[in-house]
Scaffold this motif. Structure first.
Motif, mmCIF file in Angstrom:
data_model
loop_
_atom_site.group_PDB
_atom_site.id
_atom_site.type_symbol
_atom_site.label_atom_id
_atom_site.label_comp_id
_atom_site.label_asym_id
_atom_site.label_seq_id
_atom_site.Cartn_x
_atom_site.Cartn_y
_atom_site.Cartn_z
ATOM 1 N N ALA A 78 -4.249 8.445 35.874
ATOM 2 C CA ALA A 78 -2.801 8.376 36.089
ATOM 3 C C ALA A 78 -2.218 9.790 36.112
ATOM 4 O O ALA A 78 -1.392 10.113 36.981
ATOM 5 N N ARG A 81 -3.063 11.423 39.326
ATOM 6 C CA ARG A 81 -2.237 10.930 40.444
ATOM 7 C C ARG A 81 -0.867 11.595 40.436
ATOM 8 O O ARG A 81 -0.243 11.744 41.483
ATOM 9 N N ARG A 89 -4.904 14.593 43.036
ATOM 10 C CA ARG A 89 -4.201 13.399 43.531
ATOM 11 C C ARG A 89 -5.094 12.615 44.476
ATOM 12 O O ARG A 89 -5.186 11.399 44.386
ATOM 13 N N THR A 93 -6.417 8.806 43.824
ATOM 14 C CA THR A 93 -6.016 7.767 44.774
ATOM 15 C C THR A 93 -7.247 7.092 45.372
ATOM 16 O O THR A 93 -7.336 5.864 45.438
ATOM 17 N N ILE A 96 -9.031 4.895 42.764
ATOM 18 C CA ILE A 96 -8.291 3.662 42.490
ATOM 19 C C ILE A 96 -8.430 2.681 43.647
ATOM 20 O O ILE A 96 -8.689 1.492 43.444
ATOM 21 N N GLU A 97 -8.302 3.187 44.871
ATOM 22 C CA GLU A 97 -8.428 2.306 46.037
ATOM 23 C C GLU A 97 -9.823 1.665 46.087
ATOM 24 O O GLU A 97 -9.970 0.481 46.362
ATOM 25 N N ARG A 100 -10.402 -0.905 43.079
ATOM 26 C CA ARG A 100 -9.572 -2.102 43.169
ATOM 27 C C ARG A 100 -9.922 -2.909 44.409
ATOM 28 O O ARG A 100 -9.611 -4.083 44.497
ATOM 29 N N TYR A 142 -7.236 -0.195 37.593
ATOM 30 C CA TYR A 142 -6.017 -1.010 37.450
ATOM 31 C C TYR A 142 -5.074 -0.395 36.415
ATOM 32 O O TYR A 142 -3.870 -0.299 36.621
ATOM 33 N N GLU A 145 -2.904 2.619 37.487
ATOM 34 C CA GLU A 145 -1.677 2.311 38.215
ATOM 35 C C GLU A 145 -0.574 1.846 37.269
ATOM 36 O O GLU A 145 0.590 2.204 37.420
ATOM 37 N N THR A 146 -0.954 1.044 36.273
ATOM 38 C CA THR A 146 0.029 0.583 35.292
ATOM 39 C C THR A 146 0.597 1.760 34.497
ATOM 40 O O THR A 146 1.806 1.880 34.308
ATOM 41 N N ARG A 148 0.604 4.925 35.324
ATOM 42 C CA ARG A 148 1.414 5.790 36.194
ATOM 43 C C ARG A 148 2.822 5.217 36.333
ATOM 44 O O ARG A 148 3.818 5.937 36.210
ATOM 45 N N ALA A 149 2.907 3.903 36.555
ATOM 46 C CA ALA A 149 4.231 3.280 36.681
ATOM 47 C C ALA A 149 5.039 3.488 35.402
ATOM 48 O O ALA A 149 6.242 3.750 35.445
#
Lengths: 262, 258
Positions: A78, A81, A89, A93, A96-97, A100, A142, A145-146, A148-149
């Motif tokens: 995170a 990113r 970055r 990315t 993660i891609e 997932r 996963y 991403e959580t 990072r948000a």
């Protein structure tokens, strides 16, 4: 007027059809043999101890190892990113891609069987090692991403205030932003934990031994040795005992979060 | 209040607290600052006024490099803060900043807000940091709130805690970025009172504000900005009562009519 009558008649028809189907199944089903196949009390009693001390324990071990690894590695991803350094970055990315985007089963096979072949027999150490690492590697994608948000949900002013007090970027992240981010994302983190508990069932493809088998493998082995489906139901109940409290907790936390605790 | 600077050996040789030279700032294609030359002397209180979008907040945020200047020079006590290997974090500890939105740390109580940077950045011991926290909290009149969390304080109280948090670092100067603009009208006074007492103690202050009364009573100098340039500056009474530029007159008329 006429339209309302038509709606009422349709509803009665649906009720009648439902009752008919349920009644037919209830009358025609062989309840005795169903109970014997799925809810044999003897098999329940016989396996009760093992299912808790071996199967449930192993499911928890895989879950906790995978989740811990996923959280730590996910936090790193995170931060990468969100980094201003472009290669970081890109790496995060892409990672993660990839993880997932491919099935967990495939990742398990690659780490459990593919790596030792590629590395001349060197494999992830420990009996739980390969399975836990594969779970962690995917969970990290996963969780990243959580997380990072969550970090992005912390107001920018927090970072600015910390920096203006002379904190470095890293220190401001660690002491001011990340603690707040984790508070925000407790509900989604709980959901990810529930998903991971269920995903541990896939670890069985790595051929666990009798002492390291988790709930699903345990159920499969015992179902085939007893020619009975009761172990499946027993495993399902244990899964529910683990997951339902967590999903309830997550719902409560989410509700509390919506009310706003500032 | 003991200033960190101590008695100057030879006052004439001391550089200004803030010295900005030919500062330009772009956001993409938009030019926000168009060549600002600006100074704040030691112990001087300068109020920057101007319509929204005039670049006054951006100018203030450039002073501790929360905004990256596009070109130009910024000297803090003679030290160029845009130089390649400058220790920006160390310089920032000398510049206290107060934000429009307070930006207190909601996960820490008041004491935590006041001690975290003292401990982690200045390396003060726990008792020293806590003693300092009490001292500055007493100054802003909120010693009784030391264990509260920011969410349980009024806006005015939060802003006073934010001022105390900045003061706890023993800064040489303070920047105020529209510190009262987010407050309900009845809470503005308590914050302005704290700022005024700071000014009277001789703190060097750069204050971006819409409070003309505060500028008139407290400032040593008022600067009017519009469209990314300093239009005019001068003593408060002179600038506020007899502005020489039409743009200044128009702005002051709008402000007074409210």
């Amino acid at each position: 007027m006429e339209r309302r009558t038509r709606i009422r008649l349709t509803r009665y028809a649906i009720y009648a059809a439902t009752i008919l189907v349920v009644g037919f199944v209830a009358v025609r089903a062989d309840w005795g043999s169903l109970q014997e196949a799925f809810l044999d009390p003897e098999i329940f009693a016989e396996q009760f101890w093992d299912i808790l001390t071996i199967a449930a324990k192993n499911t928890l071990i895989y879950t906790l190892l995978g989740y811990t690894l996923g959280l730590v590695w996910g936090l790193v991803l995170a931060l990468m990113r969100l980094s201003t350094i472009t290669p970081y970055r890109w790496f995060a990315t892409t990672y993660i891609e990839i993880f997932r985007g491919i099935p967990l089963l495939l990742t398990l096979l690659i780490i459990g069987y593919g790596l030792p072949i590629a590395l001349n027999g060197t494999k992830v150490p420990g009996t739980y090692g390969p399975g836990a690492v594969a779970l962690g590697v995917v969970a990290a994608a996963y969780l990243a991403e959580t997380i990072r948000a969550g970090i992005e949900a912390v107001p920018r002013g927090q970072m600015e205030a910390a920096r203006s007090l002379g904190m470095s970027y890293g220190r401001a992240m660690a002491t001011i932003v990340i603690p707040q981010a984790f508070r925000i994302i407790v509900p989604p983190l709980t959901n990810e934990l529930v998903l991971l508990i269920k995903d541990t069932s896939l670890v069985s493809v790595l051929g666990t031994t009798q002492l390291t088998e988790e709930l699903t493998k345990f159920a499969r082995d015992n179902a085939s040795s007893t020619f009975n489906s009761t172990p499946y139901i027993a495993a399902a109940l244990v899964y529910l005992c683990l997951t339902v409290p967590l999903t309830r907790l997550s719902a409560t936390l989410e509700k509390r979060g919506k009310r706003g605790n500032r | 209040m003991t200033g960190a600077s101590g008695p100057p050996p030879s006052p004439a040789a001391l550089p200004p607290a803030i010295d900005i030279r030919d500062l330009h700032k772009y956001f993409g294609d938009l030019q926000v600052l168009k060549g600002i030359d600006f100074e704040v002397a030691l112990r001087e209180v300068v109020c920057v006024i101007g319509p929204s979008g005039s670049g006054k907040s951006t100018l203030l945020r450039c002073v501790n490099r929360l905004e990256e200047p596009t070109s130009g020079q910024i000297l803090i006590e003679g030290e160029d803060i845009c130089a390649p290997h400058v220790d920006l974090d160390r310089i920032r500890t000398r510049i206290g900043m107060v934000f429009q939105q307070f930006n207190l740390f909601p996960h820490l109580n008041v004491l935590g807000n006041l001690t975290i940077a003292q401990r982690k950045v200045l390396g003060r011991s726990k008792p020293a940091a806590q003693a300092k926290a009490r001292e500055v909290l007493a100054k802003v009149g909120l010693l009784d709130k030391i264990d509260e969390y920011p969410g349980r304080l009024s806006g005015g109280q939060q802003q006073r805690v934010a001022i105390a948090r900045a003061l706890a670092m023993d800064p040489d100067m303070m920047l105020f970025d529209e510190a009262t603009s987010a407050l309900d009208p009845e809470l503005v006074g308590e914050v302005l009172a704290v700022m005024r007492s700071l000014a009277e103690e001789g703190m060097t202050m750069m204050v971006v504000t819409h409070e003309m009364g505060f500028a008139r009573k407290v400032a040593d100098r008022v600067v009017f900005m519009d469209g990314g340039v300093v239009v005019e500056e001068g003593a408060p009474a002179a600038l506020l009562d007899e502005p020489t530029h039409e743009r200044t007159r128009r702005f002051l008329r709008m402000v007074h009519e409210r």
